[in-house]
Design an enzyme around this catalytic site. Structure first.
Site, short mmCIF file in Angstrom:
data_model
loop_
_atom_site.label_atom_id
_atom_site.label_comp_id
_atom_site.label_asym_id
_atom_site.label_seq_id
_atom_site.Cartn_x
_atom_site.Cartn_y
_atom_site.Cartn_z
NE ARG A 54 -3.36 -0.42 2.82
CZ ARG A 54 -2.93 -0.12 4.05
NH1 ARG A 54 -2.53 1.10 4.32
NH2 ARG A 54 -2.90 -1.04 4.98
CE1 TYR A 108 -17.95 9.49 -16.09
CE2 TYR A 108 -16.96 9.69 -13.91
CZ TYR A 108 -17.64 8.95 -14.85
OH TYR A 108 -18.03 7.67 -14.55
CG ASP A 173 -10.64 14.90 -15.99
OD1 ASP A 173 -10.00 14.36 -16.91
OD2 ASP A 173 -11.49 14.31 -15.30
CE LYS A 198 -13.28 6.53 -18.67
NZ LYS A 198 -13.63 7.82 -18.11
C1 LIG Z 1 -14.23 8.26 -16.83
C2 LIG Z 1 -13.84 9.61 -16.37
C3 LIG Z 1 -13.52 9.85 -15.03
C4 LIG Z 1 -13.62 8.76 -13.97
O1 LIG Z 1 -12.63 7.80 -14.15
P1 LIG Z 1 -12.81 6.24 -13.70
O2 LIG Z 1 -11.51 5.65 -14.13
O3 LIG Z 1 -14.00 5.72 -14.42
O4 LIG Z 1 -13.00 6.24 -12.22
C5 LIG Z 1 -13.08 11.11 -14.68
N1 LIG Z 1 -13.00 12.11 -15.59
C6 LIG Z 1 -13.32 11.91 -16.89
C7 LIG Z 1 -13.22 13.05 -17.85
C8 LIG Z 1 -13.75 10.67 -17.31
O5 LIG Z 1 -14.10 10.50 -18.60
#
Ligand SMILES: *Cc1c(COP(=O)(O)O)cnc(C)c1O
Length: 381
Positions: A54, A108, A173, A198
């Site tokens: 961890r 998101y 982000d 992603k």
């Molecule tokens: C999918 C997404 C998230 C969340 O990420 P996870 O890996 O699904 O927890 C945050 N910001 C954006 C822009 C996203 O597309």
């Protein structure tokens, strides 16, 4: 391609090793105590083995090193998902007493929900980019934006926003743009967040999140990660490092296809409006005149699924899925109309994708039971 792998040739290796250890043996518990004290003081990665899984993991650290290099930051800290990464940032700020967050919609859906519901004790003020400076309070610990935003692909001027933040950390982000198209840290963002699920992973087979930032903030995030446990699994770290080695090729190829599809969609009579960012990218959003649910039901090559950034093309209806959790009025106010569809373009042939979309769009028009939206004319934004 090379960051995070610099030591391999010297070790006589080519592919990075996967270290699945949960614990790291040591006959010197005095030294272990000192290493734990050092971690508790600064959150710096322990020298040598991480004591316990961890605190850190060598395979995950390779991915962190590579991502930091790509984003142009000193450090990066990986988490079990994008939401775990955002949670750690919010907890790090709240632990200093700065619970107020200023944020720009759309975000998101789950990020919006996390802030709006105040699940981690934060209080949010929503504003537009021009209103950020006025929204700041003495207890503001974070400003958060997405650009291009999920799902409308709205863009903000990161440099101007960073300026408006003053000394308050800006979190950008960067999931949609990836460091291939945009490096927010160069424009003044102190924190760069990715849902690594992603584009960074890129193959739809790993959930992960990461924050690229300076070493001081990274130390705080590692301490939060240690205390709350949202660690990334080493196998996921391996897959992410592998994903990064093809990231520029994937993003550029998918972006070229996306730009062409945006052009064709804008000329299609069943499409009311197309959103495609100025900086490009592999995401396209569009509003249809007919029933968006029929487009989802009508695709055959494109996969009807939430998420994005994979090698294959996905389509989803944000009002039903990715942004369902956002209050309906707020959602529409942020530009997420009920007729909006979000397309994550992959690496298939552009003509194959267009044949599929064109057919699904035509079917949506004949199957439509909803009243047509007023004619606004197709426009590539
Ligand atoms: C999918 C997404 C998230 C969340 O990420 P996870 O890996 O699904 O927890 C945050 N910001 C954006 C822009 C996203 O597309």
């Amino acid at each position: 391609m090379h960051a995070g792998r610099d030591d391999l040739a010297r070790q006589g290796l080519h592919a990075p090793p996967i270290d699945l250890s949960t614990t790291y043996p040591s006959y010197d518990s005095r030294a272990e105590a000192a290493r734990i004290d050092a971690f508790a003081a600064t959150g710096a990665e322990p020298d040598g083995p991480p004591v316990y899984g961890r605190l850190g993991n060598p395979t995950v650290a390779r991915f962190e090193t590579a991502l930091a290099r790509l984003e142009g930051t000193a450090s990066a800290v990986a988490f079990a998902s994008g939401m775990a990464a955002l949670s750690a940032v919010l907890l790090a700020r709240a632990s200093t007493g700065l619970r107020h967050v200023v944020a720009v919609r759309p975000l998101y859906g789950c990020s919006d929900h996390l802030l709006t519901a105040g699940l981690l004790g934060s209080e949010v003020t929503w504003t537009d980019p021009a209103g950020i400076a006025d929204a700041l309070r003495p207890d503001t610990g974070l400003v958060m934006v997405e650009s291009p935003a999920n799902p409308t692909l709205a863009e903000v001027d990161l440099r101007a926003v960073a300026h408006a933040c003053g000394s308050v950390p800006l979190l950008a982000d960067n999931t949609f743009a990836t460091p291939v198209l945009q490096r927010p840290a160069e424009q003044g963002a102190r924190l760069v967040l990715h849902s690594a699920t992603k584009y960074l992973g890129g193959h739809g087979d790993v959930l992960a999140g990461v924050v690229a930032c300076d070493e001081e903030f990274a130390g705080q995030l590692r301490q939060i990660r240690f205390a709350t446990g949202g660690v990334l699994h080493p196998l996921a770290g391996y897959l992410l490092l592998r994903g990064l080695s093809t990231l520029p090729v994937r993003v550029r190829a998918a972006s070229a296809t996306a730009a062409e599809l945006a052009r064709r969609l804008a000329a299609d009579p069943h499409v009311a409006r197309v959103h495609y960012p100025r900086i490009g990218g592999a995401m396209v959003a569009f509003e249809v005149h007919g029933d968006p649910h029929e487009v989802i039901a009508g695709v055959r090559l494109v996969t009807p699924a939430v998420s994005l950034g994979s090698v294959d093309t996905l389509i989803q209806h944000p009002a039903s899925i990715s942004h369902r959790i956002v209050d309906e009025r707020e959602r529409r106010g942020a530009g997420v109309s009920d007729r909006l569809l979000r397309l994550s373009v992959g690496l298939e042939d552009v003509d194959d994708l267009w044949d599929d979309l064109r057919t699904a769009l035509a079917a949506s028009a004949t199957a439509s039971t909803t009243a047509p939206v007023p004619e606004r004319g197709a426009a590539v934004v």
